[in-house]
Design a protein around this motif. Structure first.
Motif, PDB file in Angstrom:
ATOM      1  N   LYS A 196      34.003  26.064  85.019  1.00 10.65           N
ATOM      2  CA  LYS A 196      32.652  26.479  84.651  1.00 10.65           C
ATOM      3  C   LYS A 196      31.952  25.379  83.854  1.00 10.65           C
ATOM      4  N   ILE A 197      30.735  25.050  84.262  1.00 10.72           N
ATOM      5  CA  ILE A 197      29.948  24.037  83.560  1.00 10.72           C
ATOM      6  C   ILE A 197      29.303  24.657  82.327  1.00 10.72           C
ATOM      7  N   LEU A 198      29.542  24.050  81.176  1.00  6.70           N
ATOM      8  CA  LEU A 198      28.976  24.517  79.913  1.00  6.70           C
ATOM      9  C   LEU A 198      28.043  23.444  79.365  1.00  6.70           C
ATOM     10  N   HIS A 199      27.117  23.858  78.545  1.00  5.76           N
ATOM     11  CA  HIS A 199      26.114  22.931  78.028  1.00  5.76           C
ATOM     12  C   HIS A 199      26.314  22.657  76.539  1.00  5.76           C
ATOM     13  N   TRP A 200      25.960  21.436  76.142  1.00  2.17           N
ATOM     14  CA  TRP A 200      26.015  21.048  74.731  1.00  2.17           C
ATOM     15  C   TRP A 200      24.772  20.233  74.376  1.00  2.17           C
ATOM     16  N   GLU A 201      24.483  20.179  73.093  1.00  2.00           N
ATOM     17  CA  GLU A 201      23.335  19.406  72.597  1.00  2.00           C
ATOM     18  C   GLU A 201      23.701  18.811  71.238  1.00  2.00           C
ATOM     19  N   ALA A 202      23.324  17.556  71.018  1.00  2.00           N
ATOM     20  CA  ALA A 202      23.638  16.873  69.759  1.00  2.00           C
ATOM     21  C   ALA A 202      22.595  17.222  68.697  1.00  2.00           C
ATOM     22  N   ILE A 203      23.074  17.617  67.522  1.00  2.81           N
ATOM     23  CA  ILE A 203      22.173  17.895  66.409  1.00  2.81           C
ATOM     24  C   ILE A 203      21.619  16.563  65.901  1.00  2.81           C
ATOM     25  N   GLY A 204      20.307  16.512  65.725  1.00  8.10           N
ATOM     26  CA  GLY A 204      19.675  15.286  65.256  1.00  8.10           C
ATOM     27  C   GLY A 204      18.905  14.559  66.348  1.00  8.10           C
ATOM     28  N   ASN A 205      19.197  14.915  67.619  1.00  6.96           N
ATOM     29  CA  ASN A 205      18.471  14.335  68.741  1.00  6.96           C
ATOM     30  C   ASN A 205      18.581  15.312  69.903  1.00  6.96           C
ATOM     31  N   SER A 206      17.587  16.157  70.065  1.00  3.24           N
ATOM     32  CA  SER A 206      17.642  17.192  71.100  1.00  3.24           C
ATOM     33  C   SER A 206      17.654  16.622  72.504  1.00  3.24           C
ATOM     34  N   GLN A 207      17.325  15.331  72.641  1.00  6.20           N
ATOM     35  CA  GLN A 207      17.342  14.698  73.968  1.00  6.20           C
ATOM     36  C   GLN A 207      18.729  14.188  74.342  1.00  6.20           C
ATOM     37  N   CYS A 208      19.628  14.136  73.374  1.00  5.33           N
ATOM     38  CA  CYS A 208      21.024  13.788  73.664  1.00  5.33           C
ATOM     39  C   CYS A 208      21.758  15.085  73.970  1.00  5.33           C
ATOM     40  N   GLN A 209      21.958  15.335  75.231  1.00  4.32           N
ATOM     41  CA  GLN A 209      22.573  16.591  75.669  1.00  4.32           C
ATOM     42  C   GLN A 209      23.300  16.361  76.979  1.00  4.32           C
ATOM     43  N   GLY A 210      24.089  17.345  77.375  1.00  2.16           N
ATOM     44  CA  GLY A 210      24.822  17.195  78.620  1.00  2.16           C
ATOM     45  C   GLY A 210      25.659  18.416  78.934  1.00  2.16           C
ATOM     46  N   THR A 211      26.649  18.219  79.773  1.00  2.00           N
ATOM     47  CA  THR A 211      27.529  19.314  80.190  1.00  2.00           C
ATOM     48  C   THR A 211      28.985  18.895  80.023  1.00  2.00           C
ATOM     49  N   TRP A 212      29.839  19.900  79.916  1.00  2.00           N
ATOM     50  CA  TRP A 212      31.275  19.662  79.866  1.00  2.00           C
ATOM     51  C   TRP A 212      32.027  20.878  80.390  1.00  2.00           C
ATOM     52  N   LYS A 213      33.322  20.708  80.617  1.00  4.52           N
ATOM     53  CA  LYS A 213      34.187  21.805  81.039  1.00  4.52           C
ATOM     54  C   LYS A 213      35.281  21.995  79.991  1.00  4.52           C
ATOM     55  N   LYS A 214      35.577  23.241  79.716  1.00  5.43           N
ATOM     56  CA  LYS A 214      36.595  23.555  78.717  1.00  5.43           C
ATOM     57  C   LYS A 214      37.988  23.275  79.276  1.00  5.43           C
ATOM     58  N   ILE A 215      38.817  22.616  78.473  1.00  2.00           N
ATOM     59  CA  ILE A 215      40.204  22.339  78.863  1.00  2.00           C
ATOM     60  C   ILE A 215      41.142  23.381  78.250  1.00  2.00           C
ATOM     61  N   ARG A 216      41.064  23.496  76.935  1.00  2.80           N
ATOM     62  CA  ARG A 216      41.942  24.452  76.250  1.00  2.80           C
ATOM     63  C   ARG A 216      41.488  24.633  74.806  1.00  2.80           C
ATOM     64  N   GLN A 217      42.017  25.690  74.185  1.00  2.00           N
ATOM     65  CA  GLN A 217      41.773  25.947  72.761  1.00  2.00           C
ATOM     66  C   GLN A 217      43.061  25.710  71.987  1.00  2.00           C
ATOM     67  N   LEU A 218      42.967  25.039  70.846  1.00  2.00           N
ATOM     68  CA  LEU A 218      44.117  24.692  70.022  1.00  2.00           C
ATOM     69  C   LEU A 218      43.882  25.128  68.582  1.00  2.00           C
ATOM     70  N   ASP A 219      44.952  25.136  67.800  1.00  2.00           N
ATOM     71  CA  ASP A 219      44.814  25.446  66.376  1.00  2.00           C
ATOM     72  C   ASP A 219      44.179  24.287  65.620  1.00  2.00           C
ATOM     73  N   HIS A 220      44.531  23.050  66.033  1.00  2.00           N
ATOM     74  CA  HIS A 220      44.027  21.877  65.327  1.00  2.00           C
ATOM     75  C   HIS A 220      43.602  20.805  66.329  1.00  2.00           C
TER      76      HIS A 220
END
Length: 265
Positions: free
Chosen positions: A229-253
């Motif tokens: 599944k394609i998910l979206h992200w955006e960088a705080i401080g520059n709303s034009q720096c954004q893109g997509t990524w896919k989740k690999i896994r969740q970890l404790d650290h």
């Protein structure tokens, strides 16, 4: 032959003594480039004639011979960074600031002062009264992991128990795409965006107060999403720096390199 050499040496000695070579810059050190801060004598690099005792003579290469002794270079000295401020505006992406102050101004061409202010993107999920902002952000808002250190300090002194009790977690993503504005970012507080690259694995930590009070999750963490599944992200401080990524896994650290480590904001 010997008599000629001796006469030349005596002449140079007399010229040296008569030119004020013992102290061309004594008592007349000037800050910056100053054409009136002038002397007559031997220069540091050799040669005799007009020389200068100002703060710019080293760059110009025309200092009087005793400039280094009479006008020693004193570098700028600054204090420690202050703690990061809170976000300028609650419940909306914004900027935080930290500052440091000059303790000693540079003199005589000494090292100039470094930057005295730094800015970074941030997003607060609680109002000043400790109430939840009451809205969900669809994309994952991220910023540099350095902000996480400040969050931990603030959580330790927070009057809200939930800030201390939530453990947090890490999510690994593989970046699929990003806008060209990330690589073009040169502002000091946003330079971390240059390290975002397509195809790289990045770690994003979920920490209080980005966690929802009920779900104990960060908005945009891809909870329940399949790996394709394609998910979206955006960088705080520059709303034009954004893109997509896919989740690999969740970890404790998180265990990614620093330049590939971020936090949900």
């Amino acid at each position: 032959m010997g008599s000629t050499a001796l006469s030349g040496a005596l002449w140079l000695g007399l010229l040296w003594a008569g030119s004020g070579a013992g102290g061309s810059c004594q008592g007349k050190c000037c800050q910056g480039r100053d054409a009136t801060c002038v002397g007559e004598g031997w220069r540091e690099g050799g040669g005799y004639g007009t020389c200068y005792c100002d703060g710019g003579c080293r760059r110009a290469g025309d200092c009087c011979h005793d400039h280094g002794q009479a006008c020693p270079a004193i570098p700028c000295v600054v204090g420690e960074w202050s703690h990061w401020s809170g976000c300028a505006e609650q419940c909306h992406p914004g900027l935080r600031v930290r500052r440091r102050y000059v303790q000693q101004e540079p003199q005589n061409g000494g090292e100039p002062c470094p930057a005295l202010e730094e800015k970074a993107g941030c997003l607060e999920y609680l109002t000043y009264q400790g109430e939840d902002c009451g809205h969900e952000h669809v994309p994952a808002f991220i910023t540099t992991s350095e902000y996480g250190k400040e969050r931990k300090r603030r959580a330790a002194s927070s009057p809200w128990p939930s800030d201390k009790e939530a453990a947090g977690y890490c999510v690994e993503f593989r970046t699929e795409s990003l806008s060209q504005h990330c690589a073009l970012e040169t502002r000091p507080h946003a330079r971390w965006m240059q390290y975002l690259r397509e195809g790289h694995t990045v770690c994003v930590a979920c920490q209080p107060p980005a966690m929802g009070p009920a779900t104990r999750r960060c908005s945009g963490d891809g909870h329940g999403a399949h790996g394709d599944k394609i998910l979206h992200w955006e960088a705080i401080g520059n709303s034009q720096c954004q893109g997509t990524w896919k989740k690999i896994r969740q970890l404790d650290h998180c265990s990614c390199p620093l330049v590939h480590s971020f936090i949900f904001t």
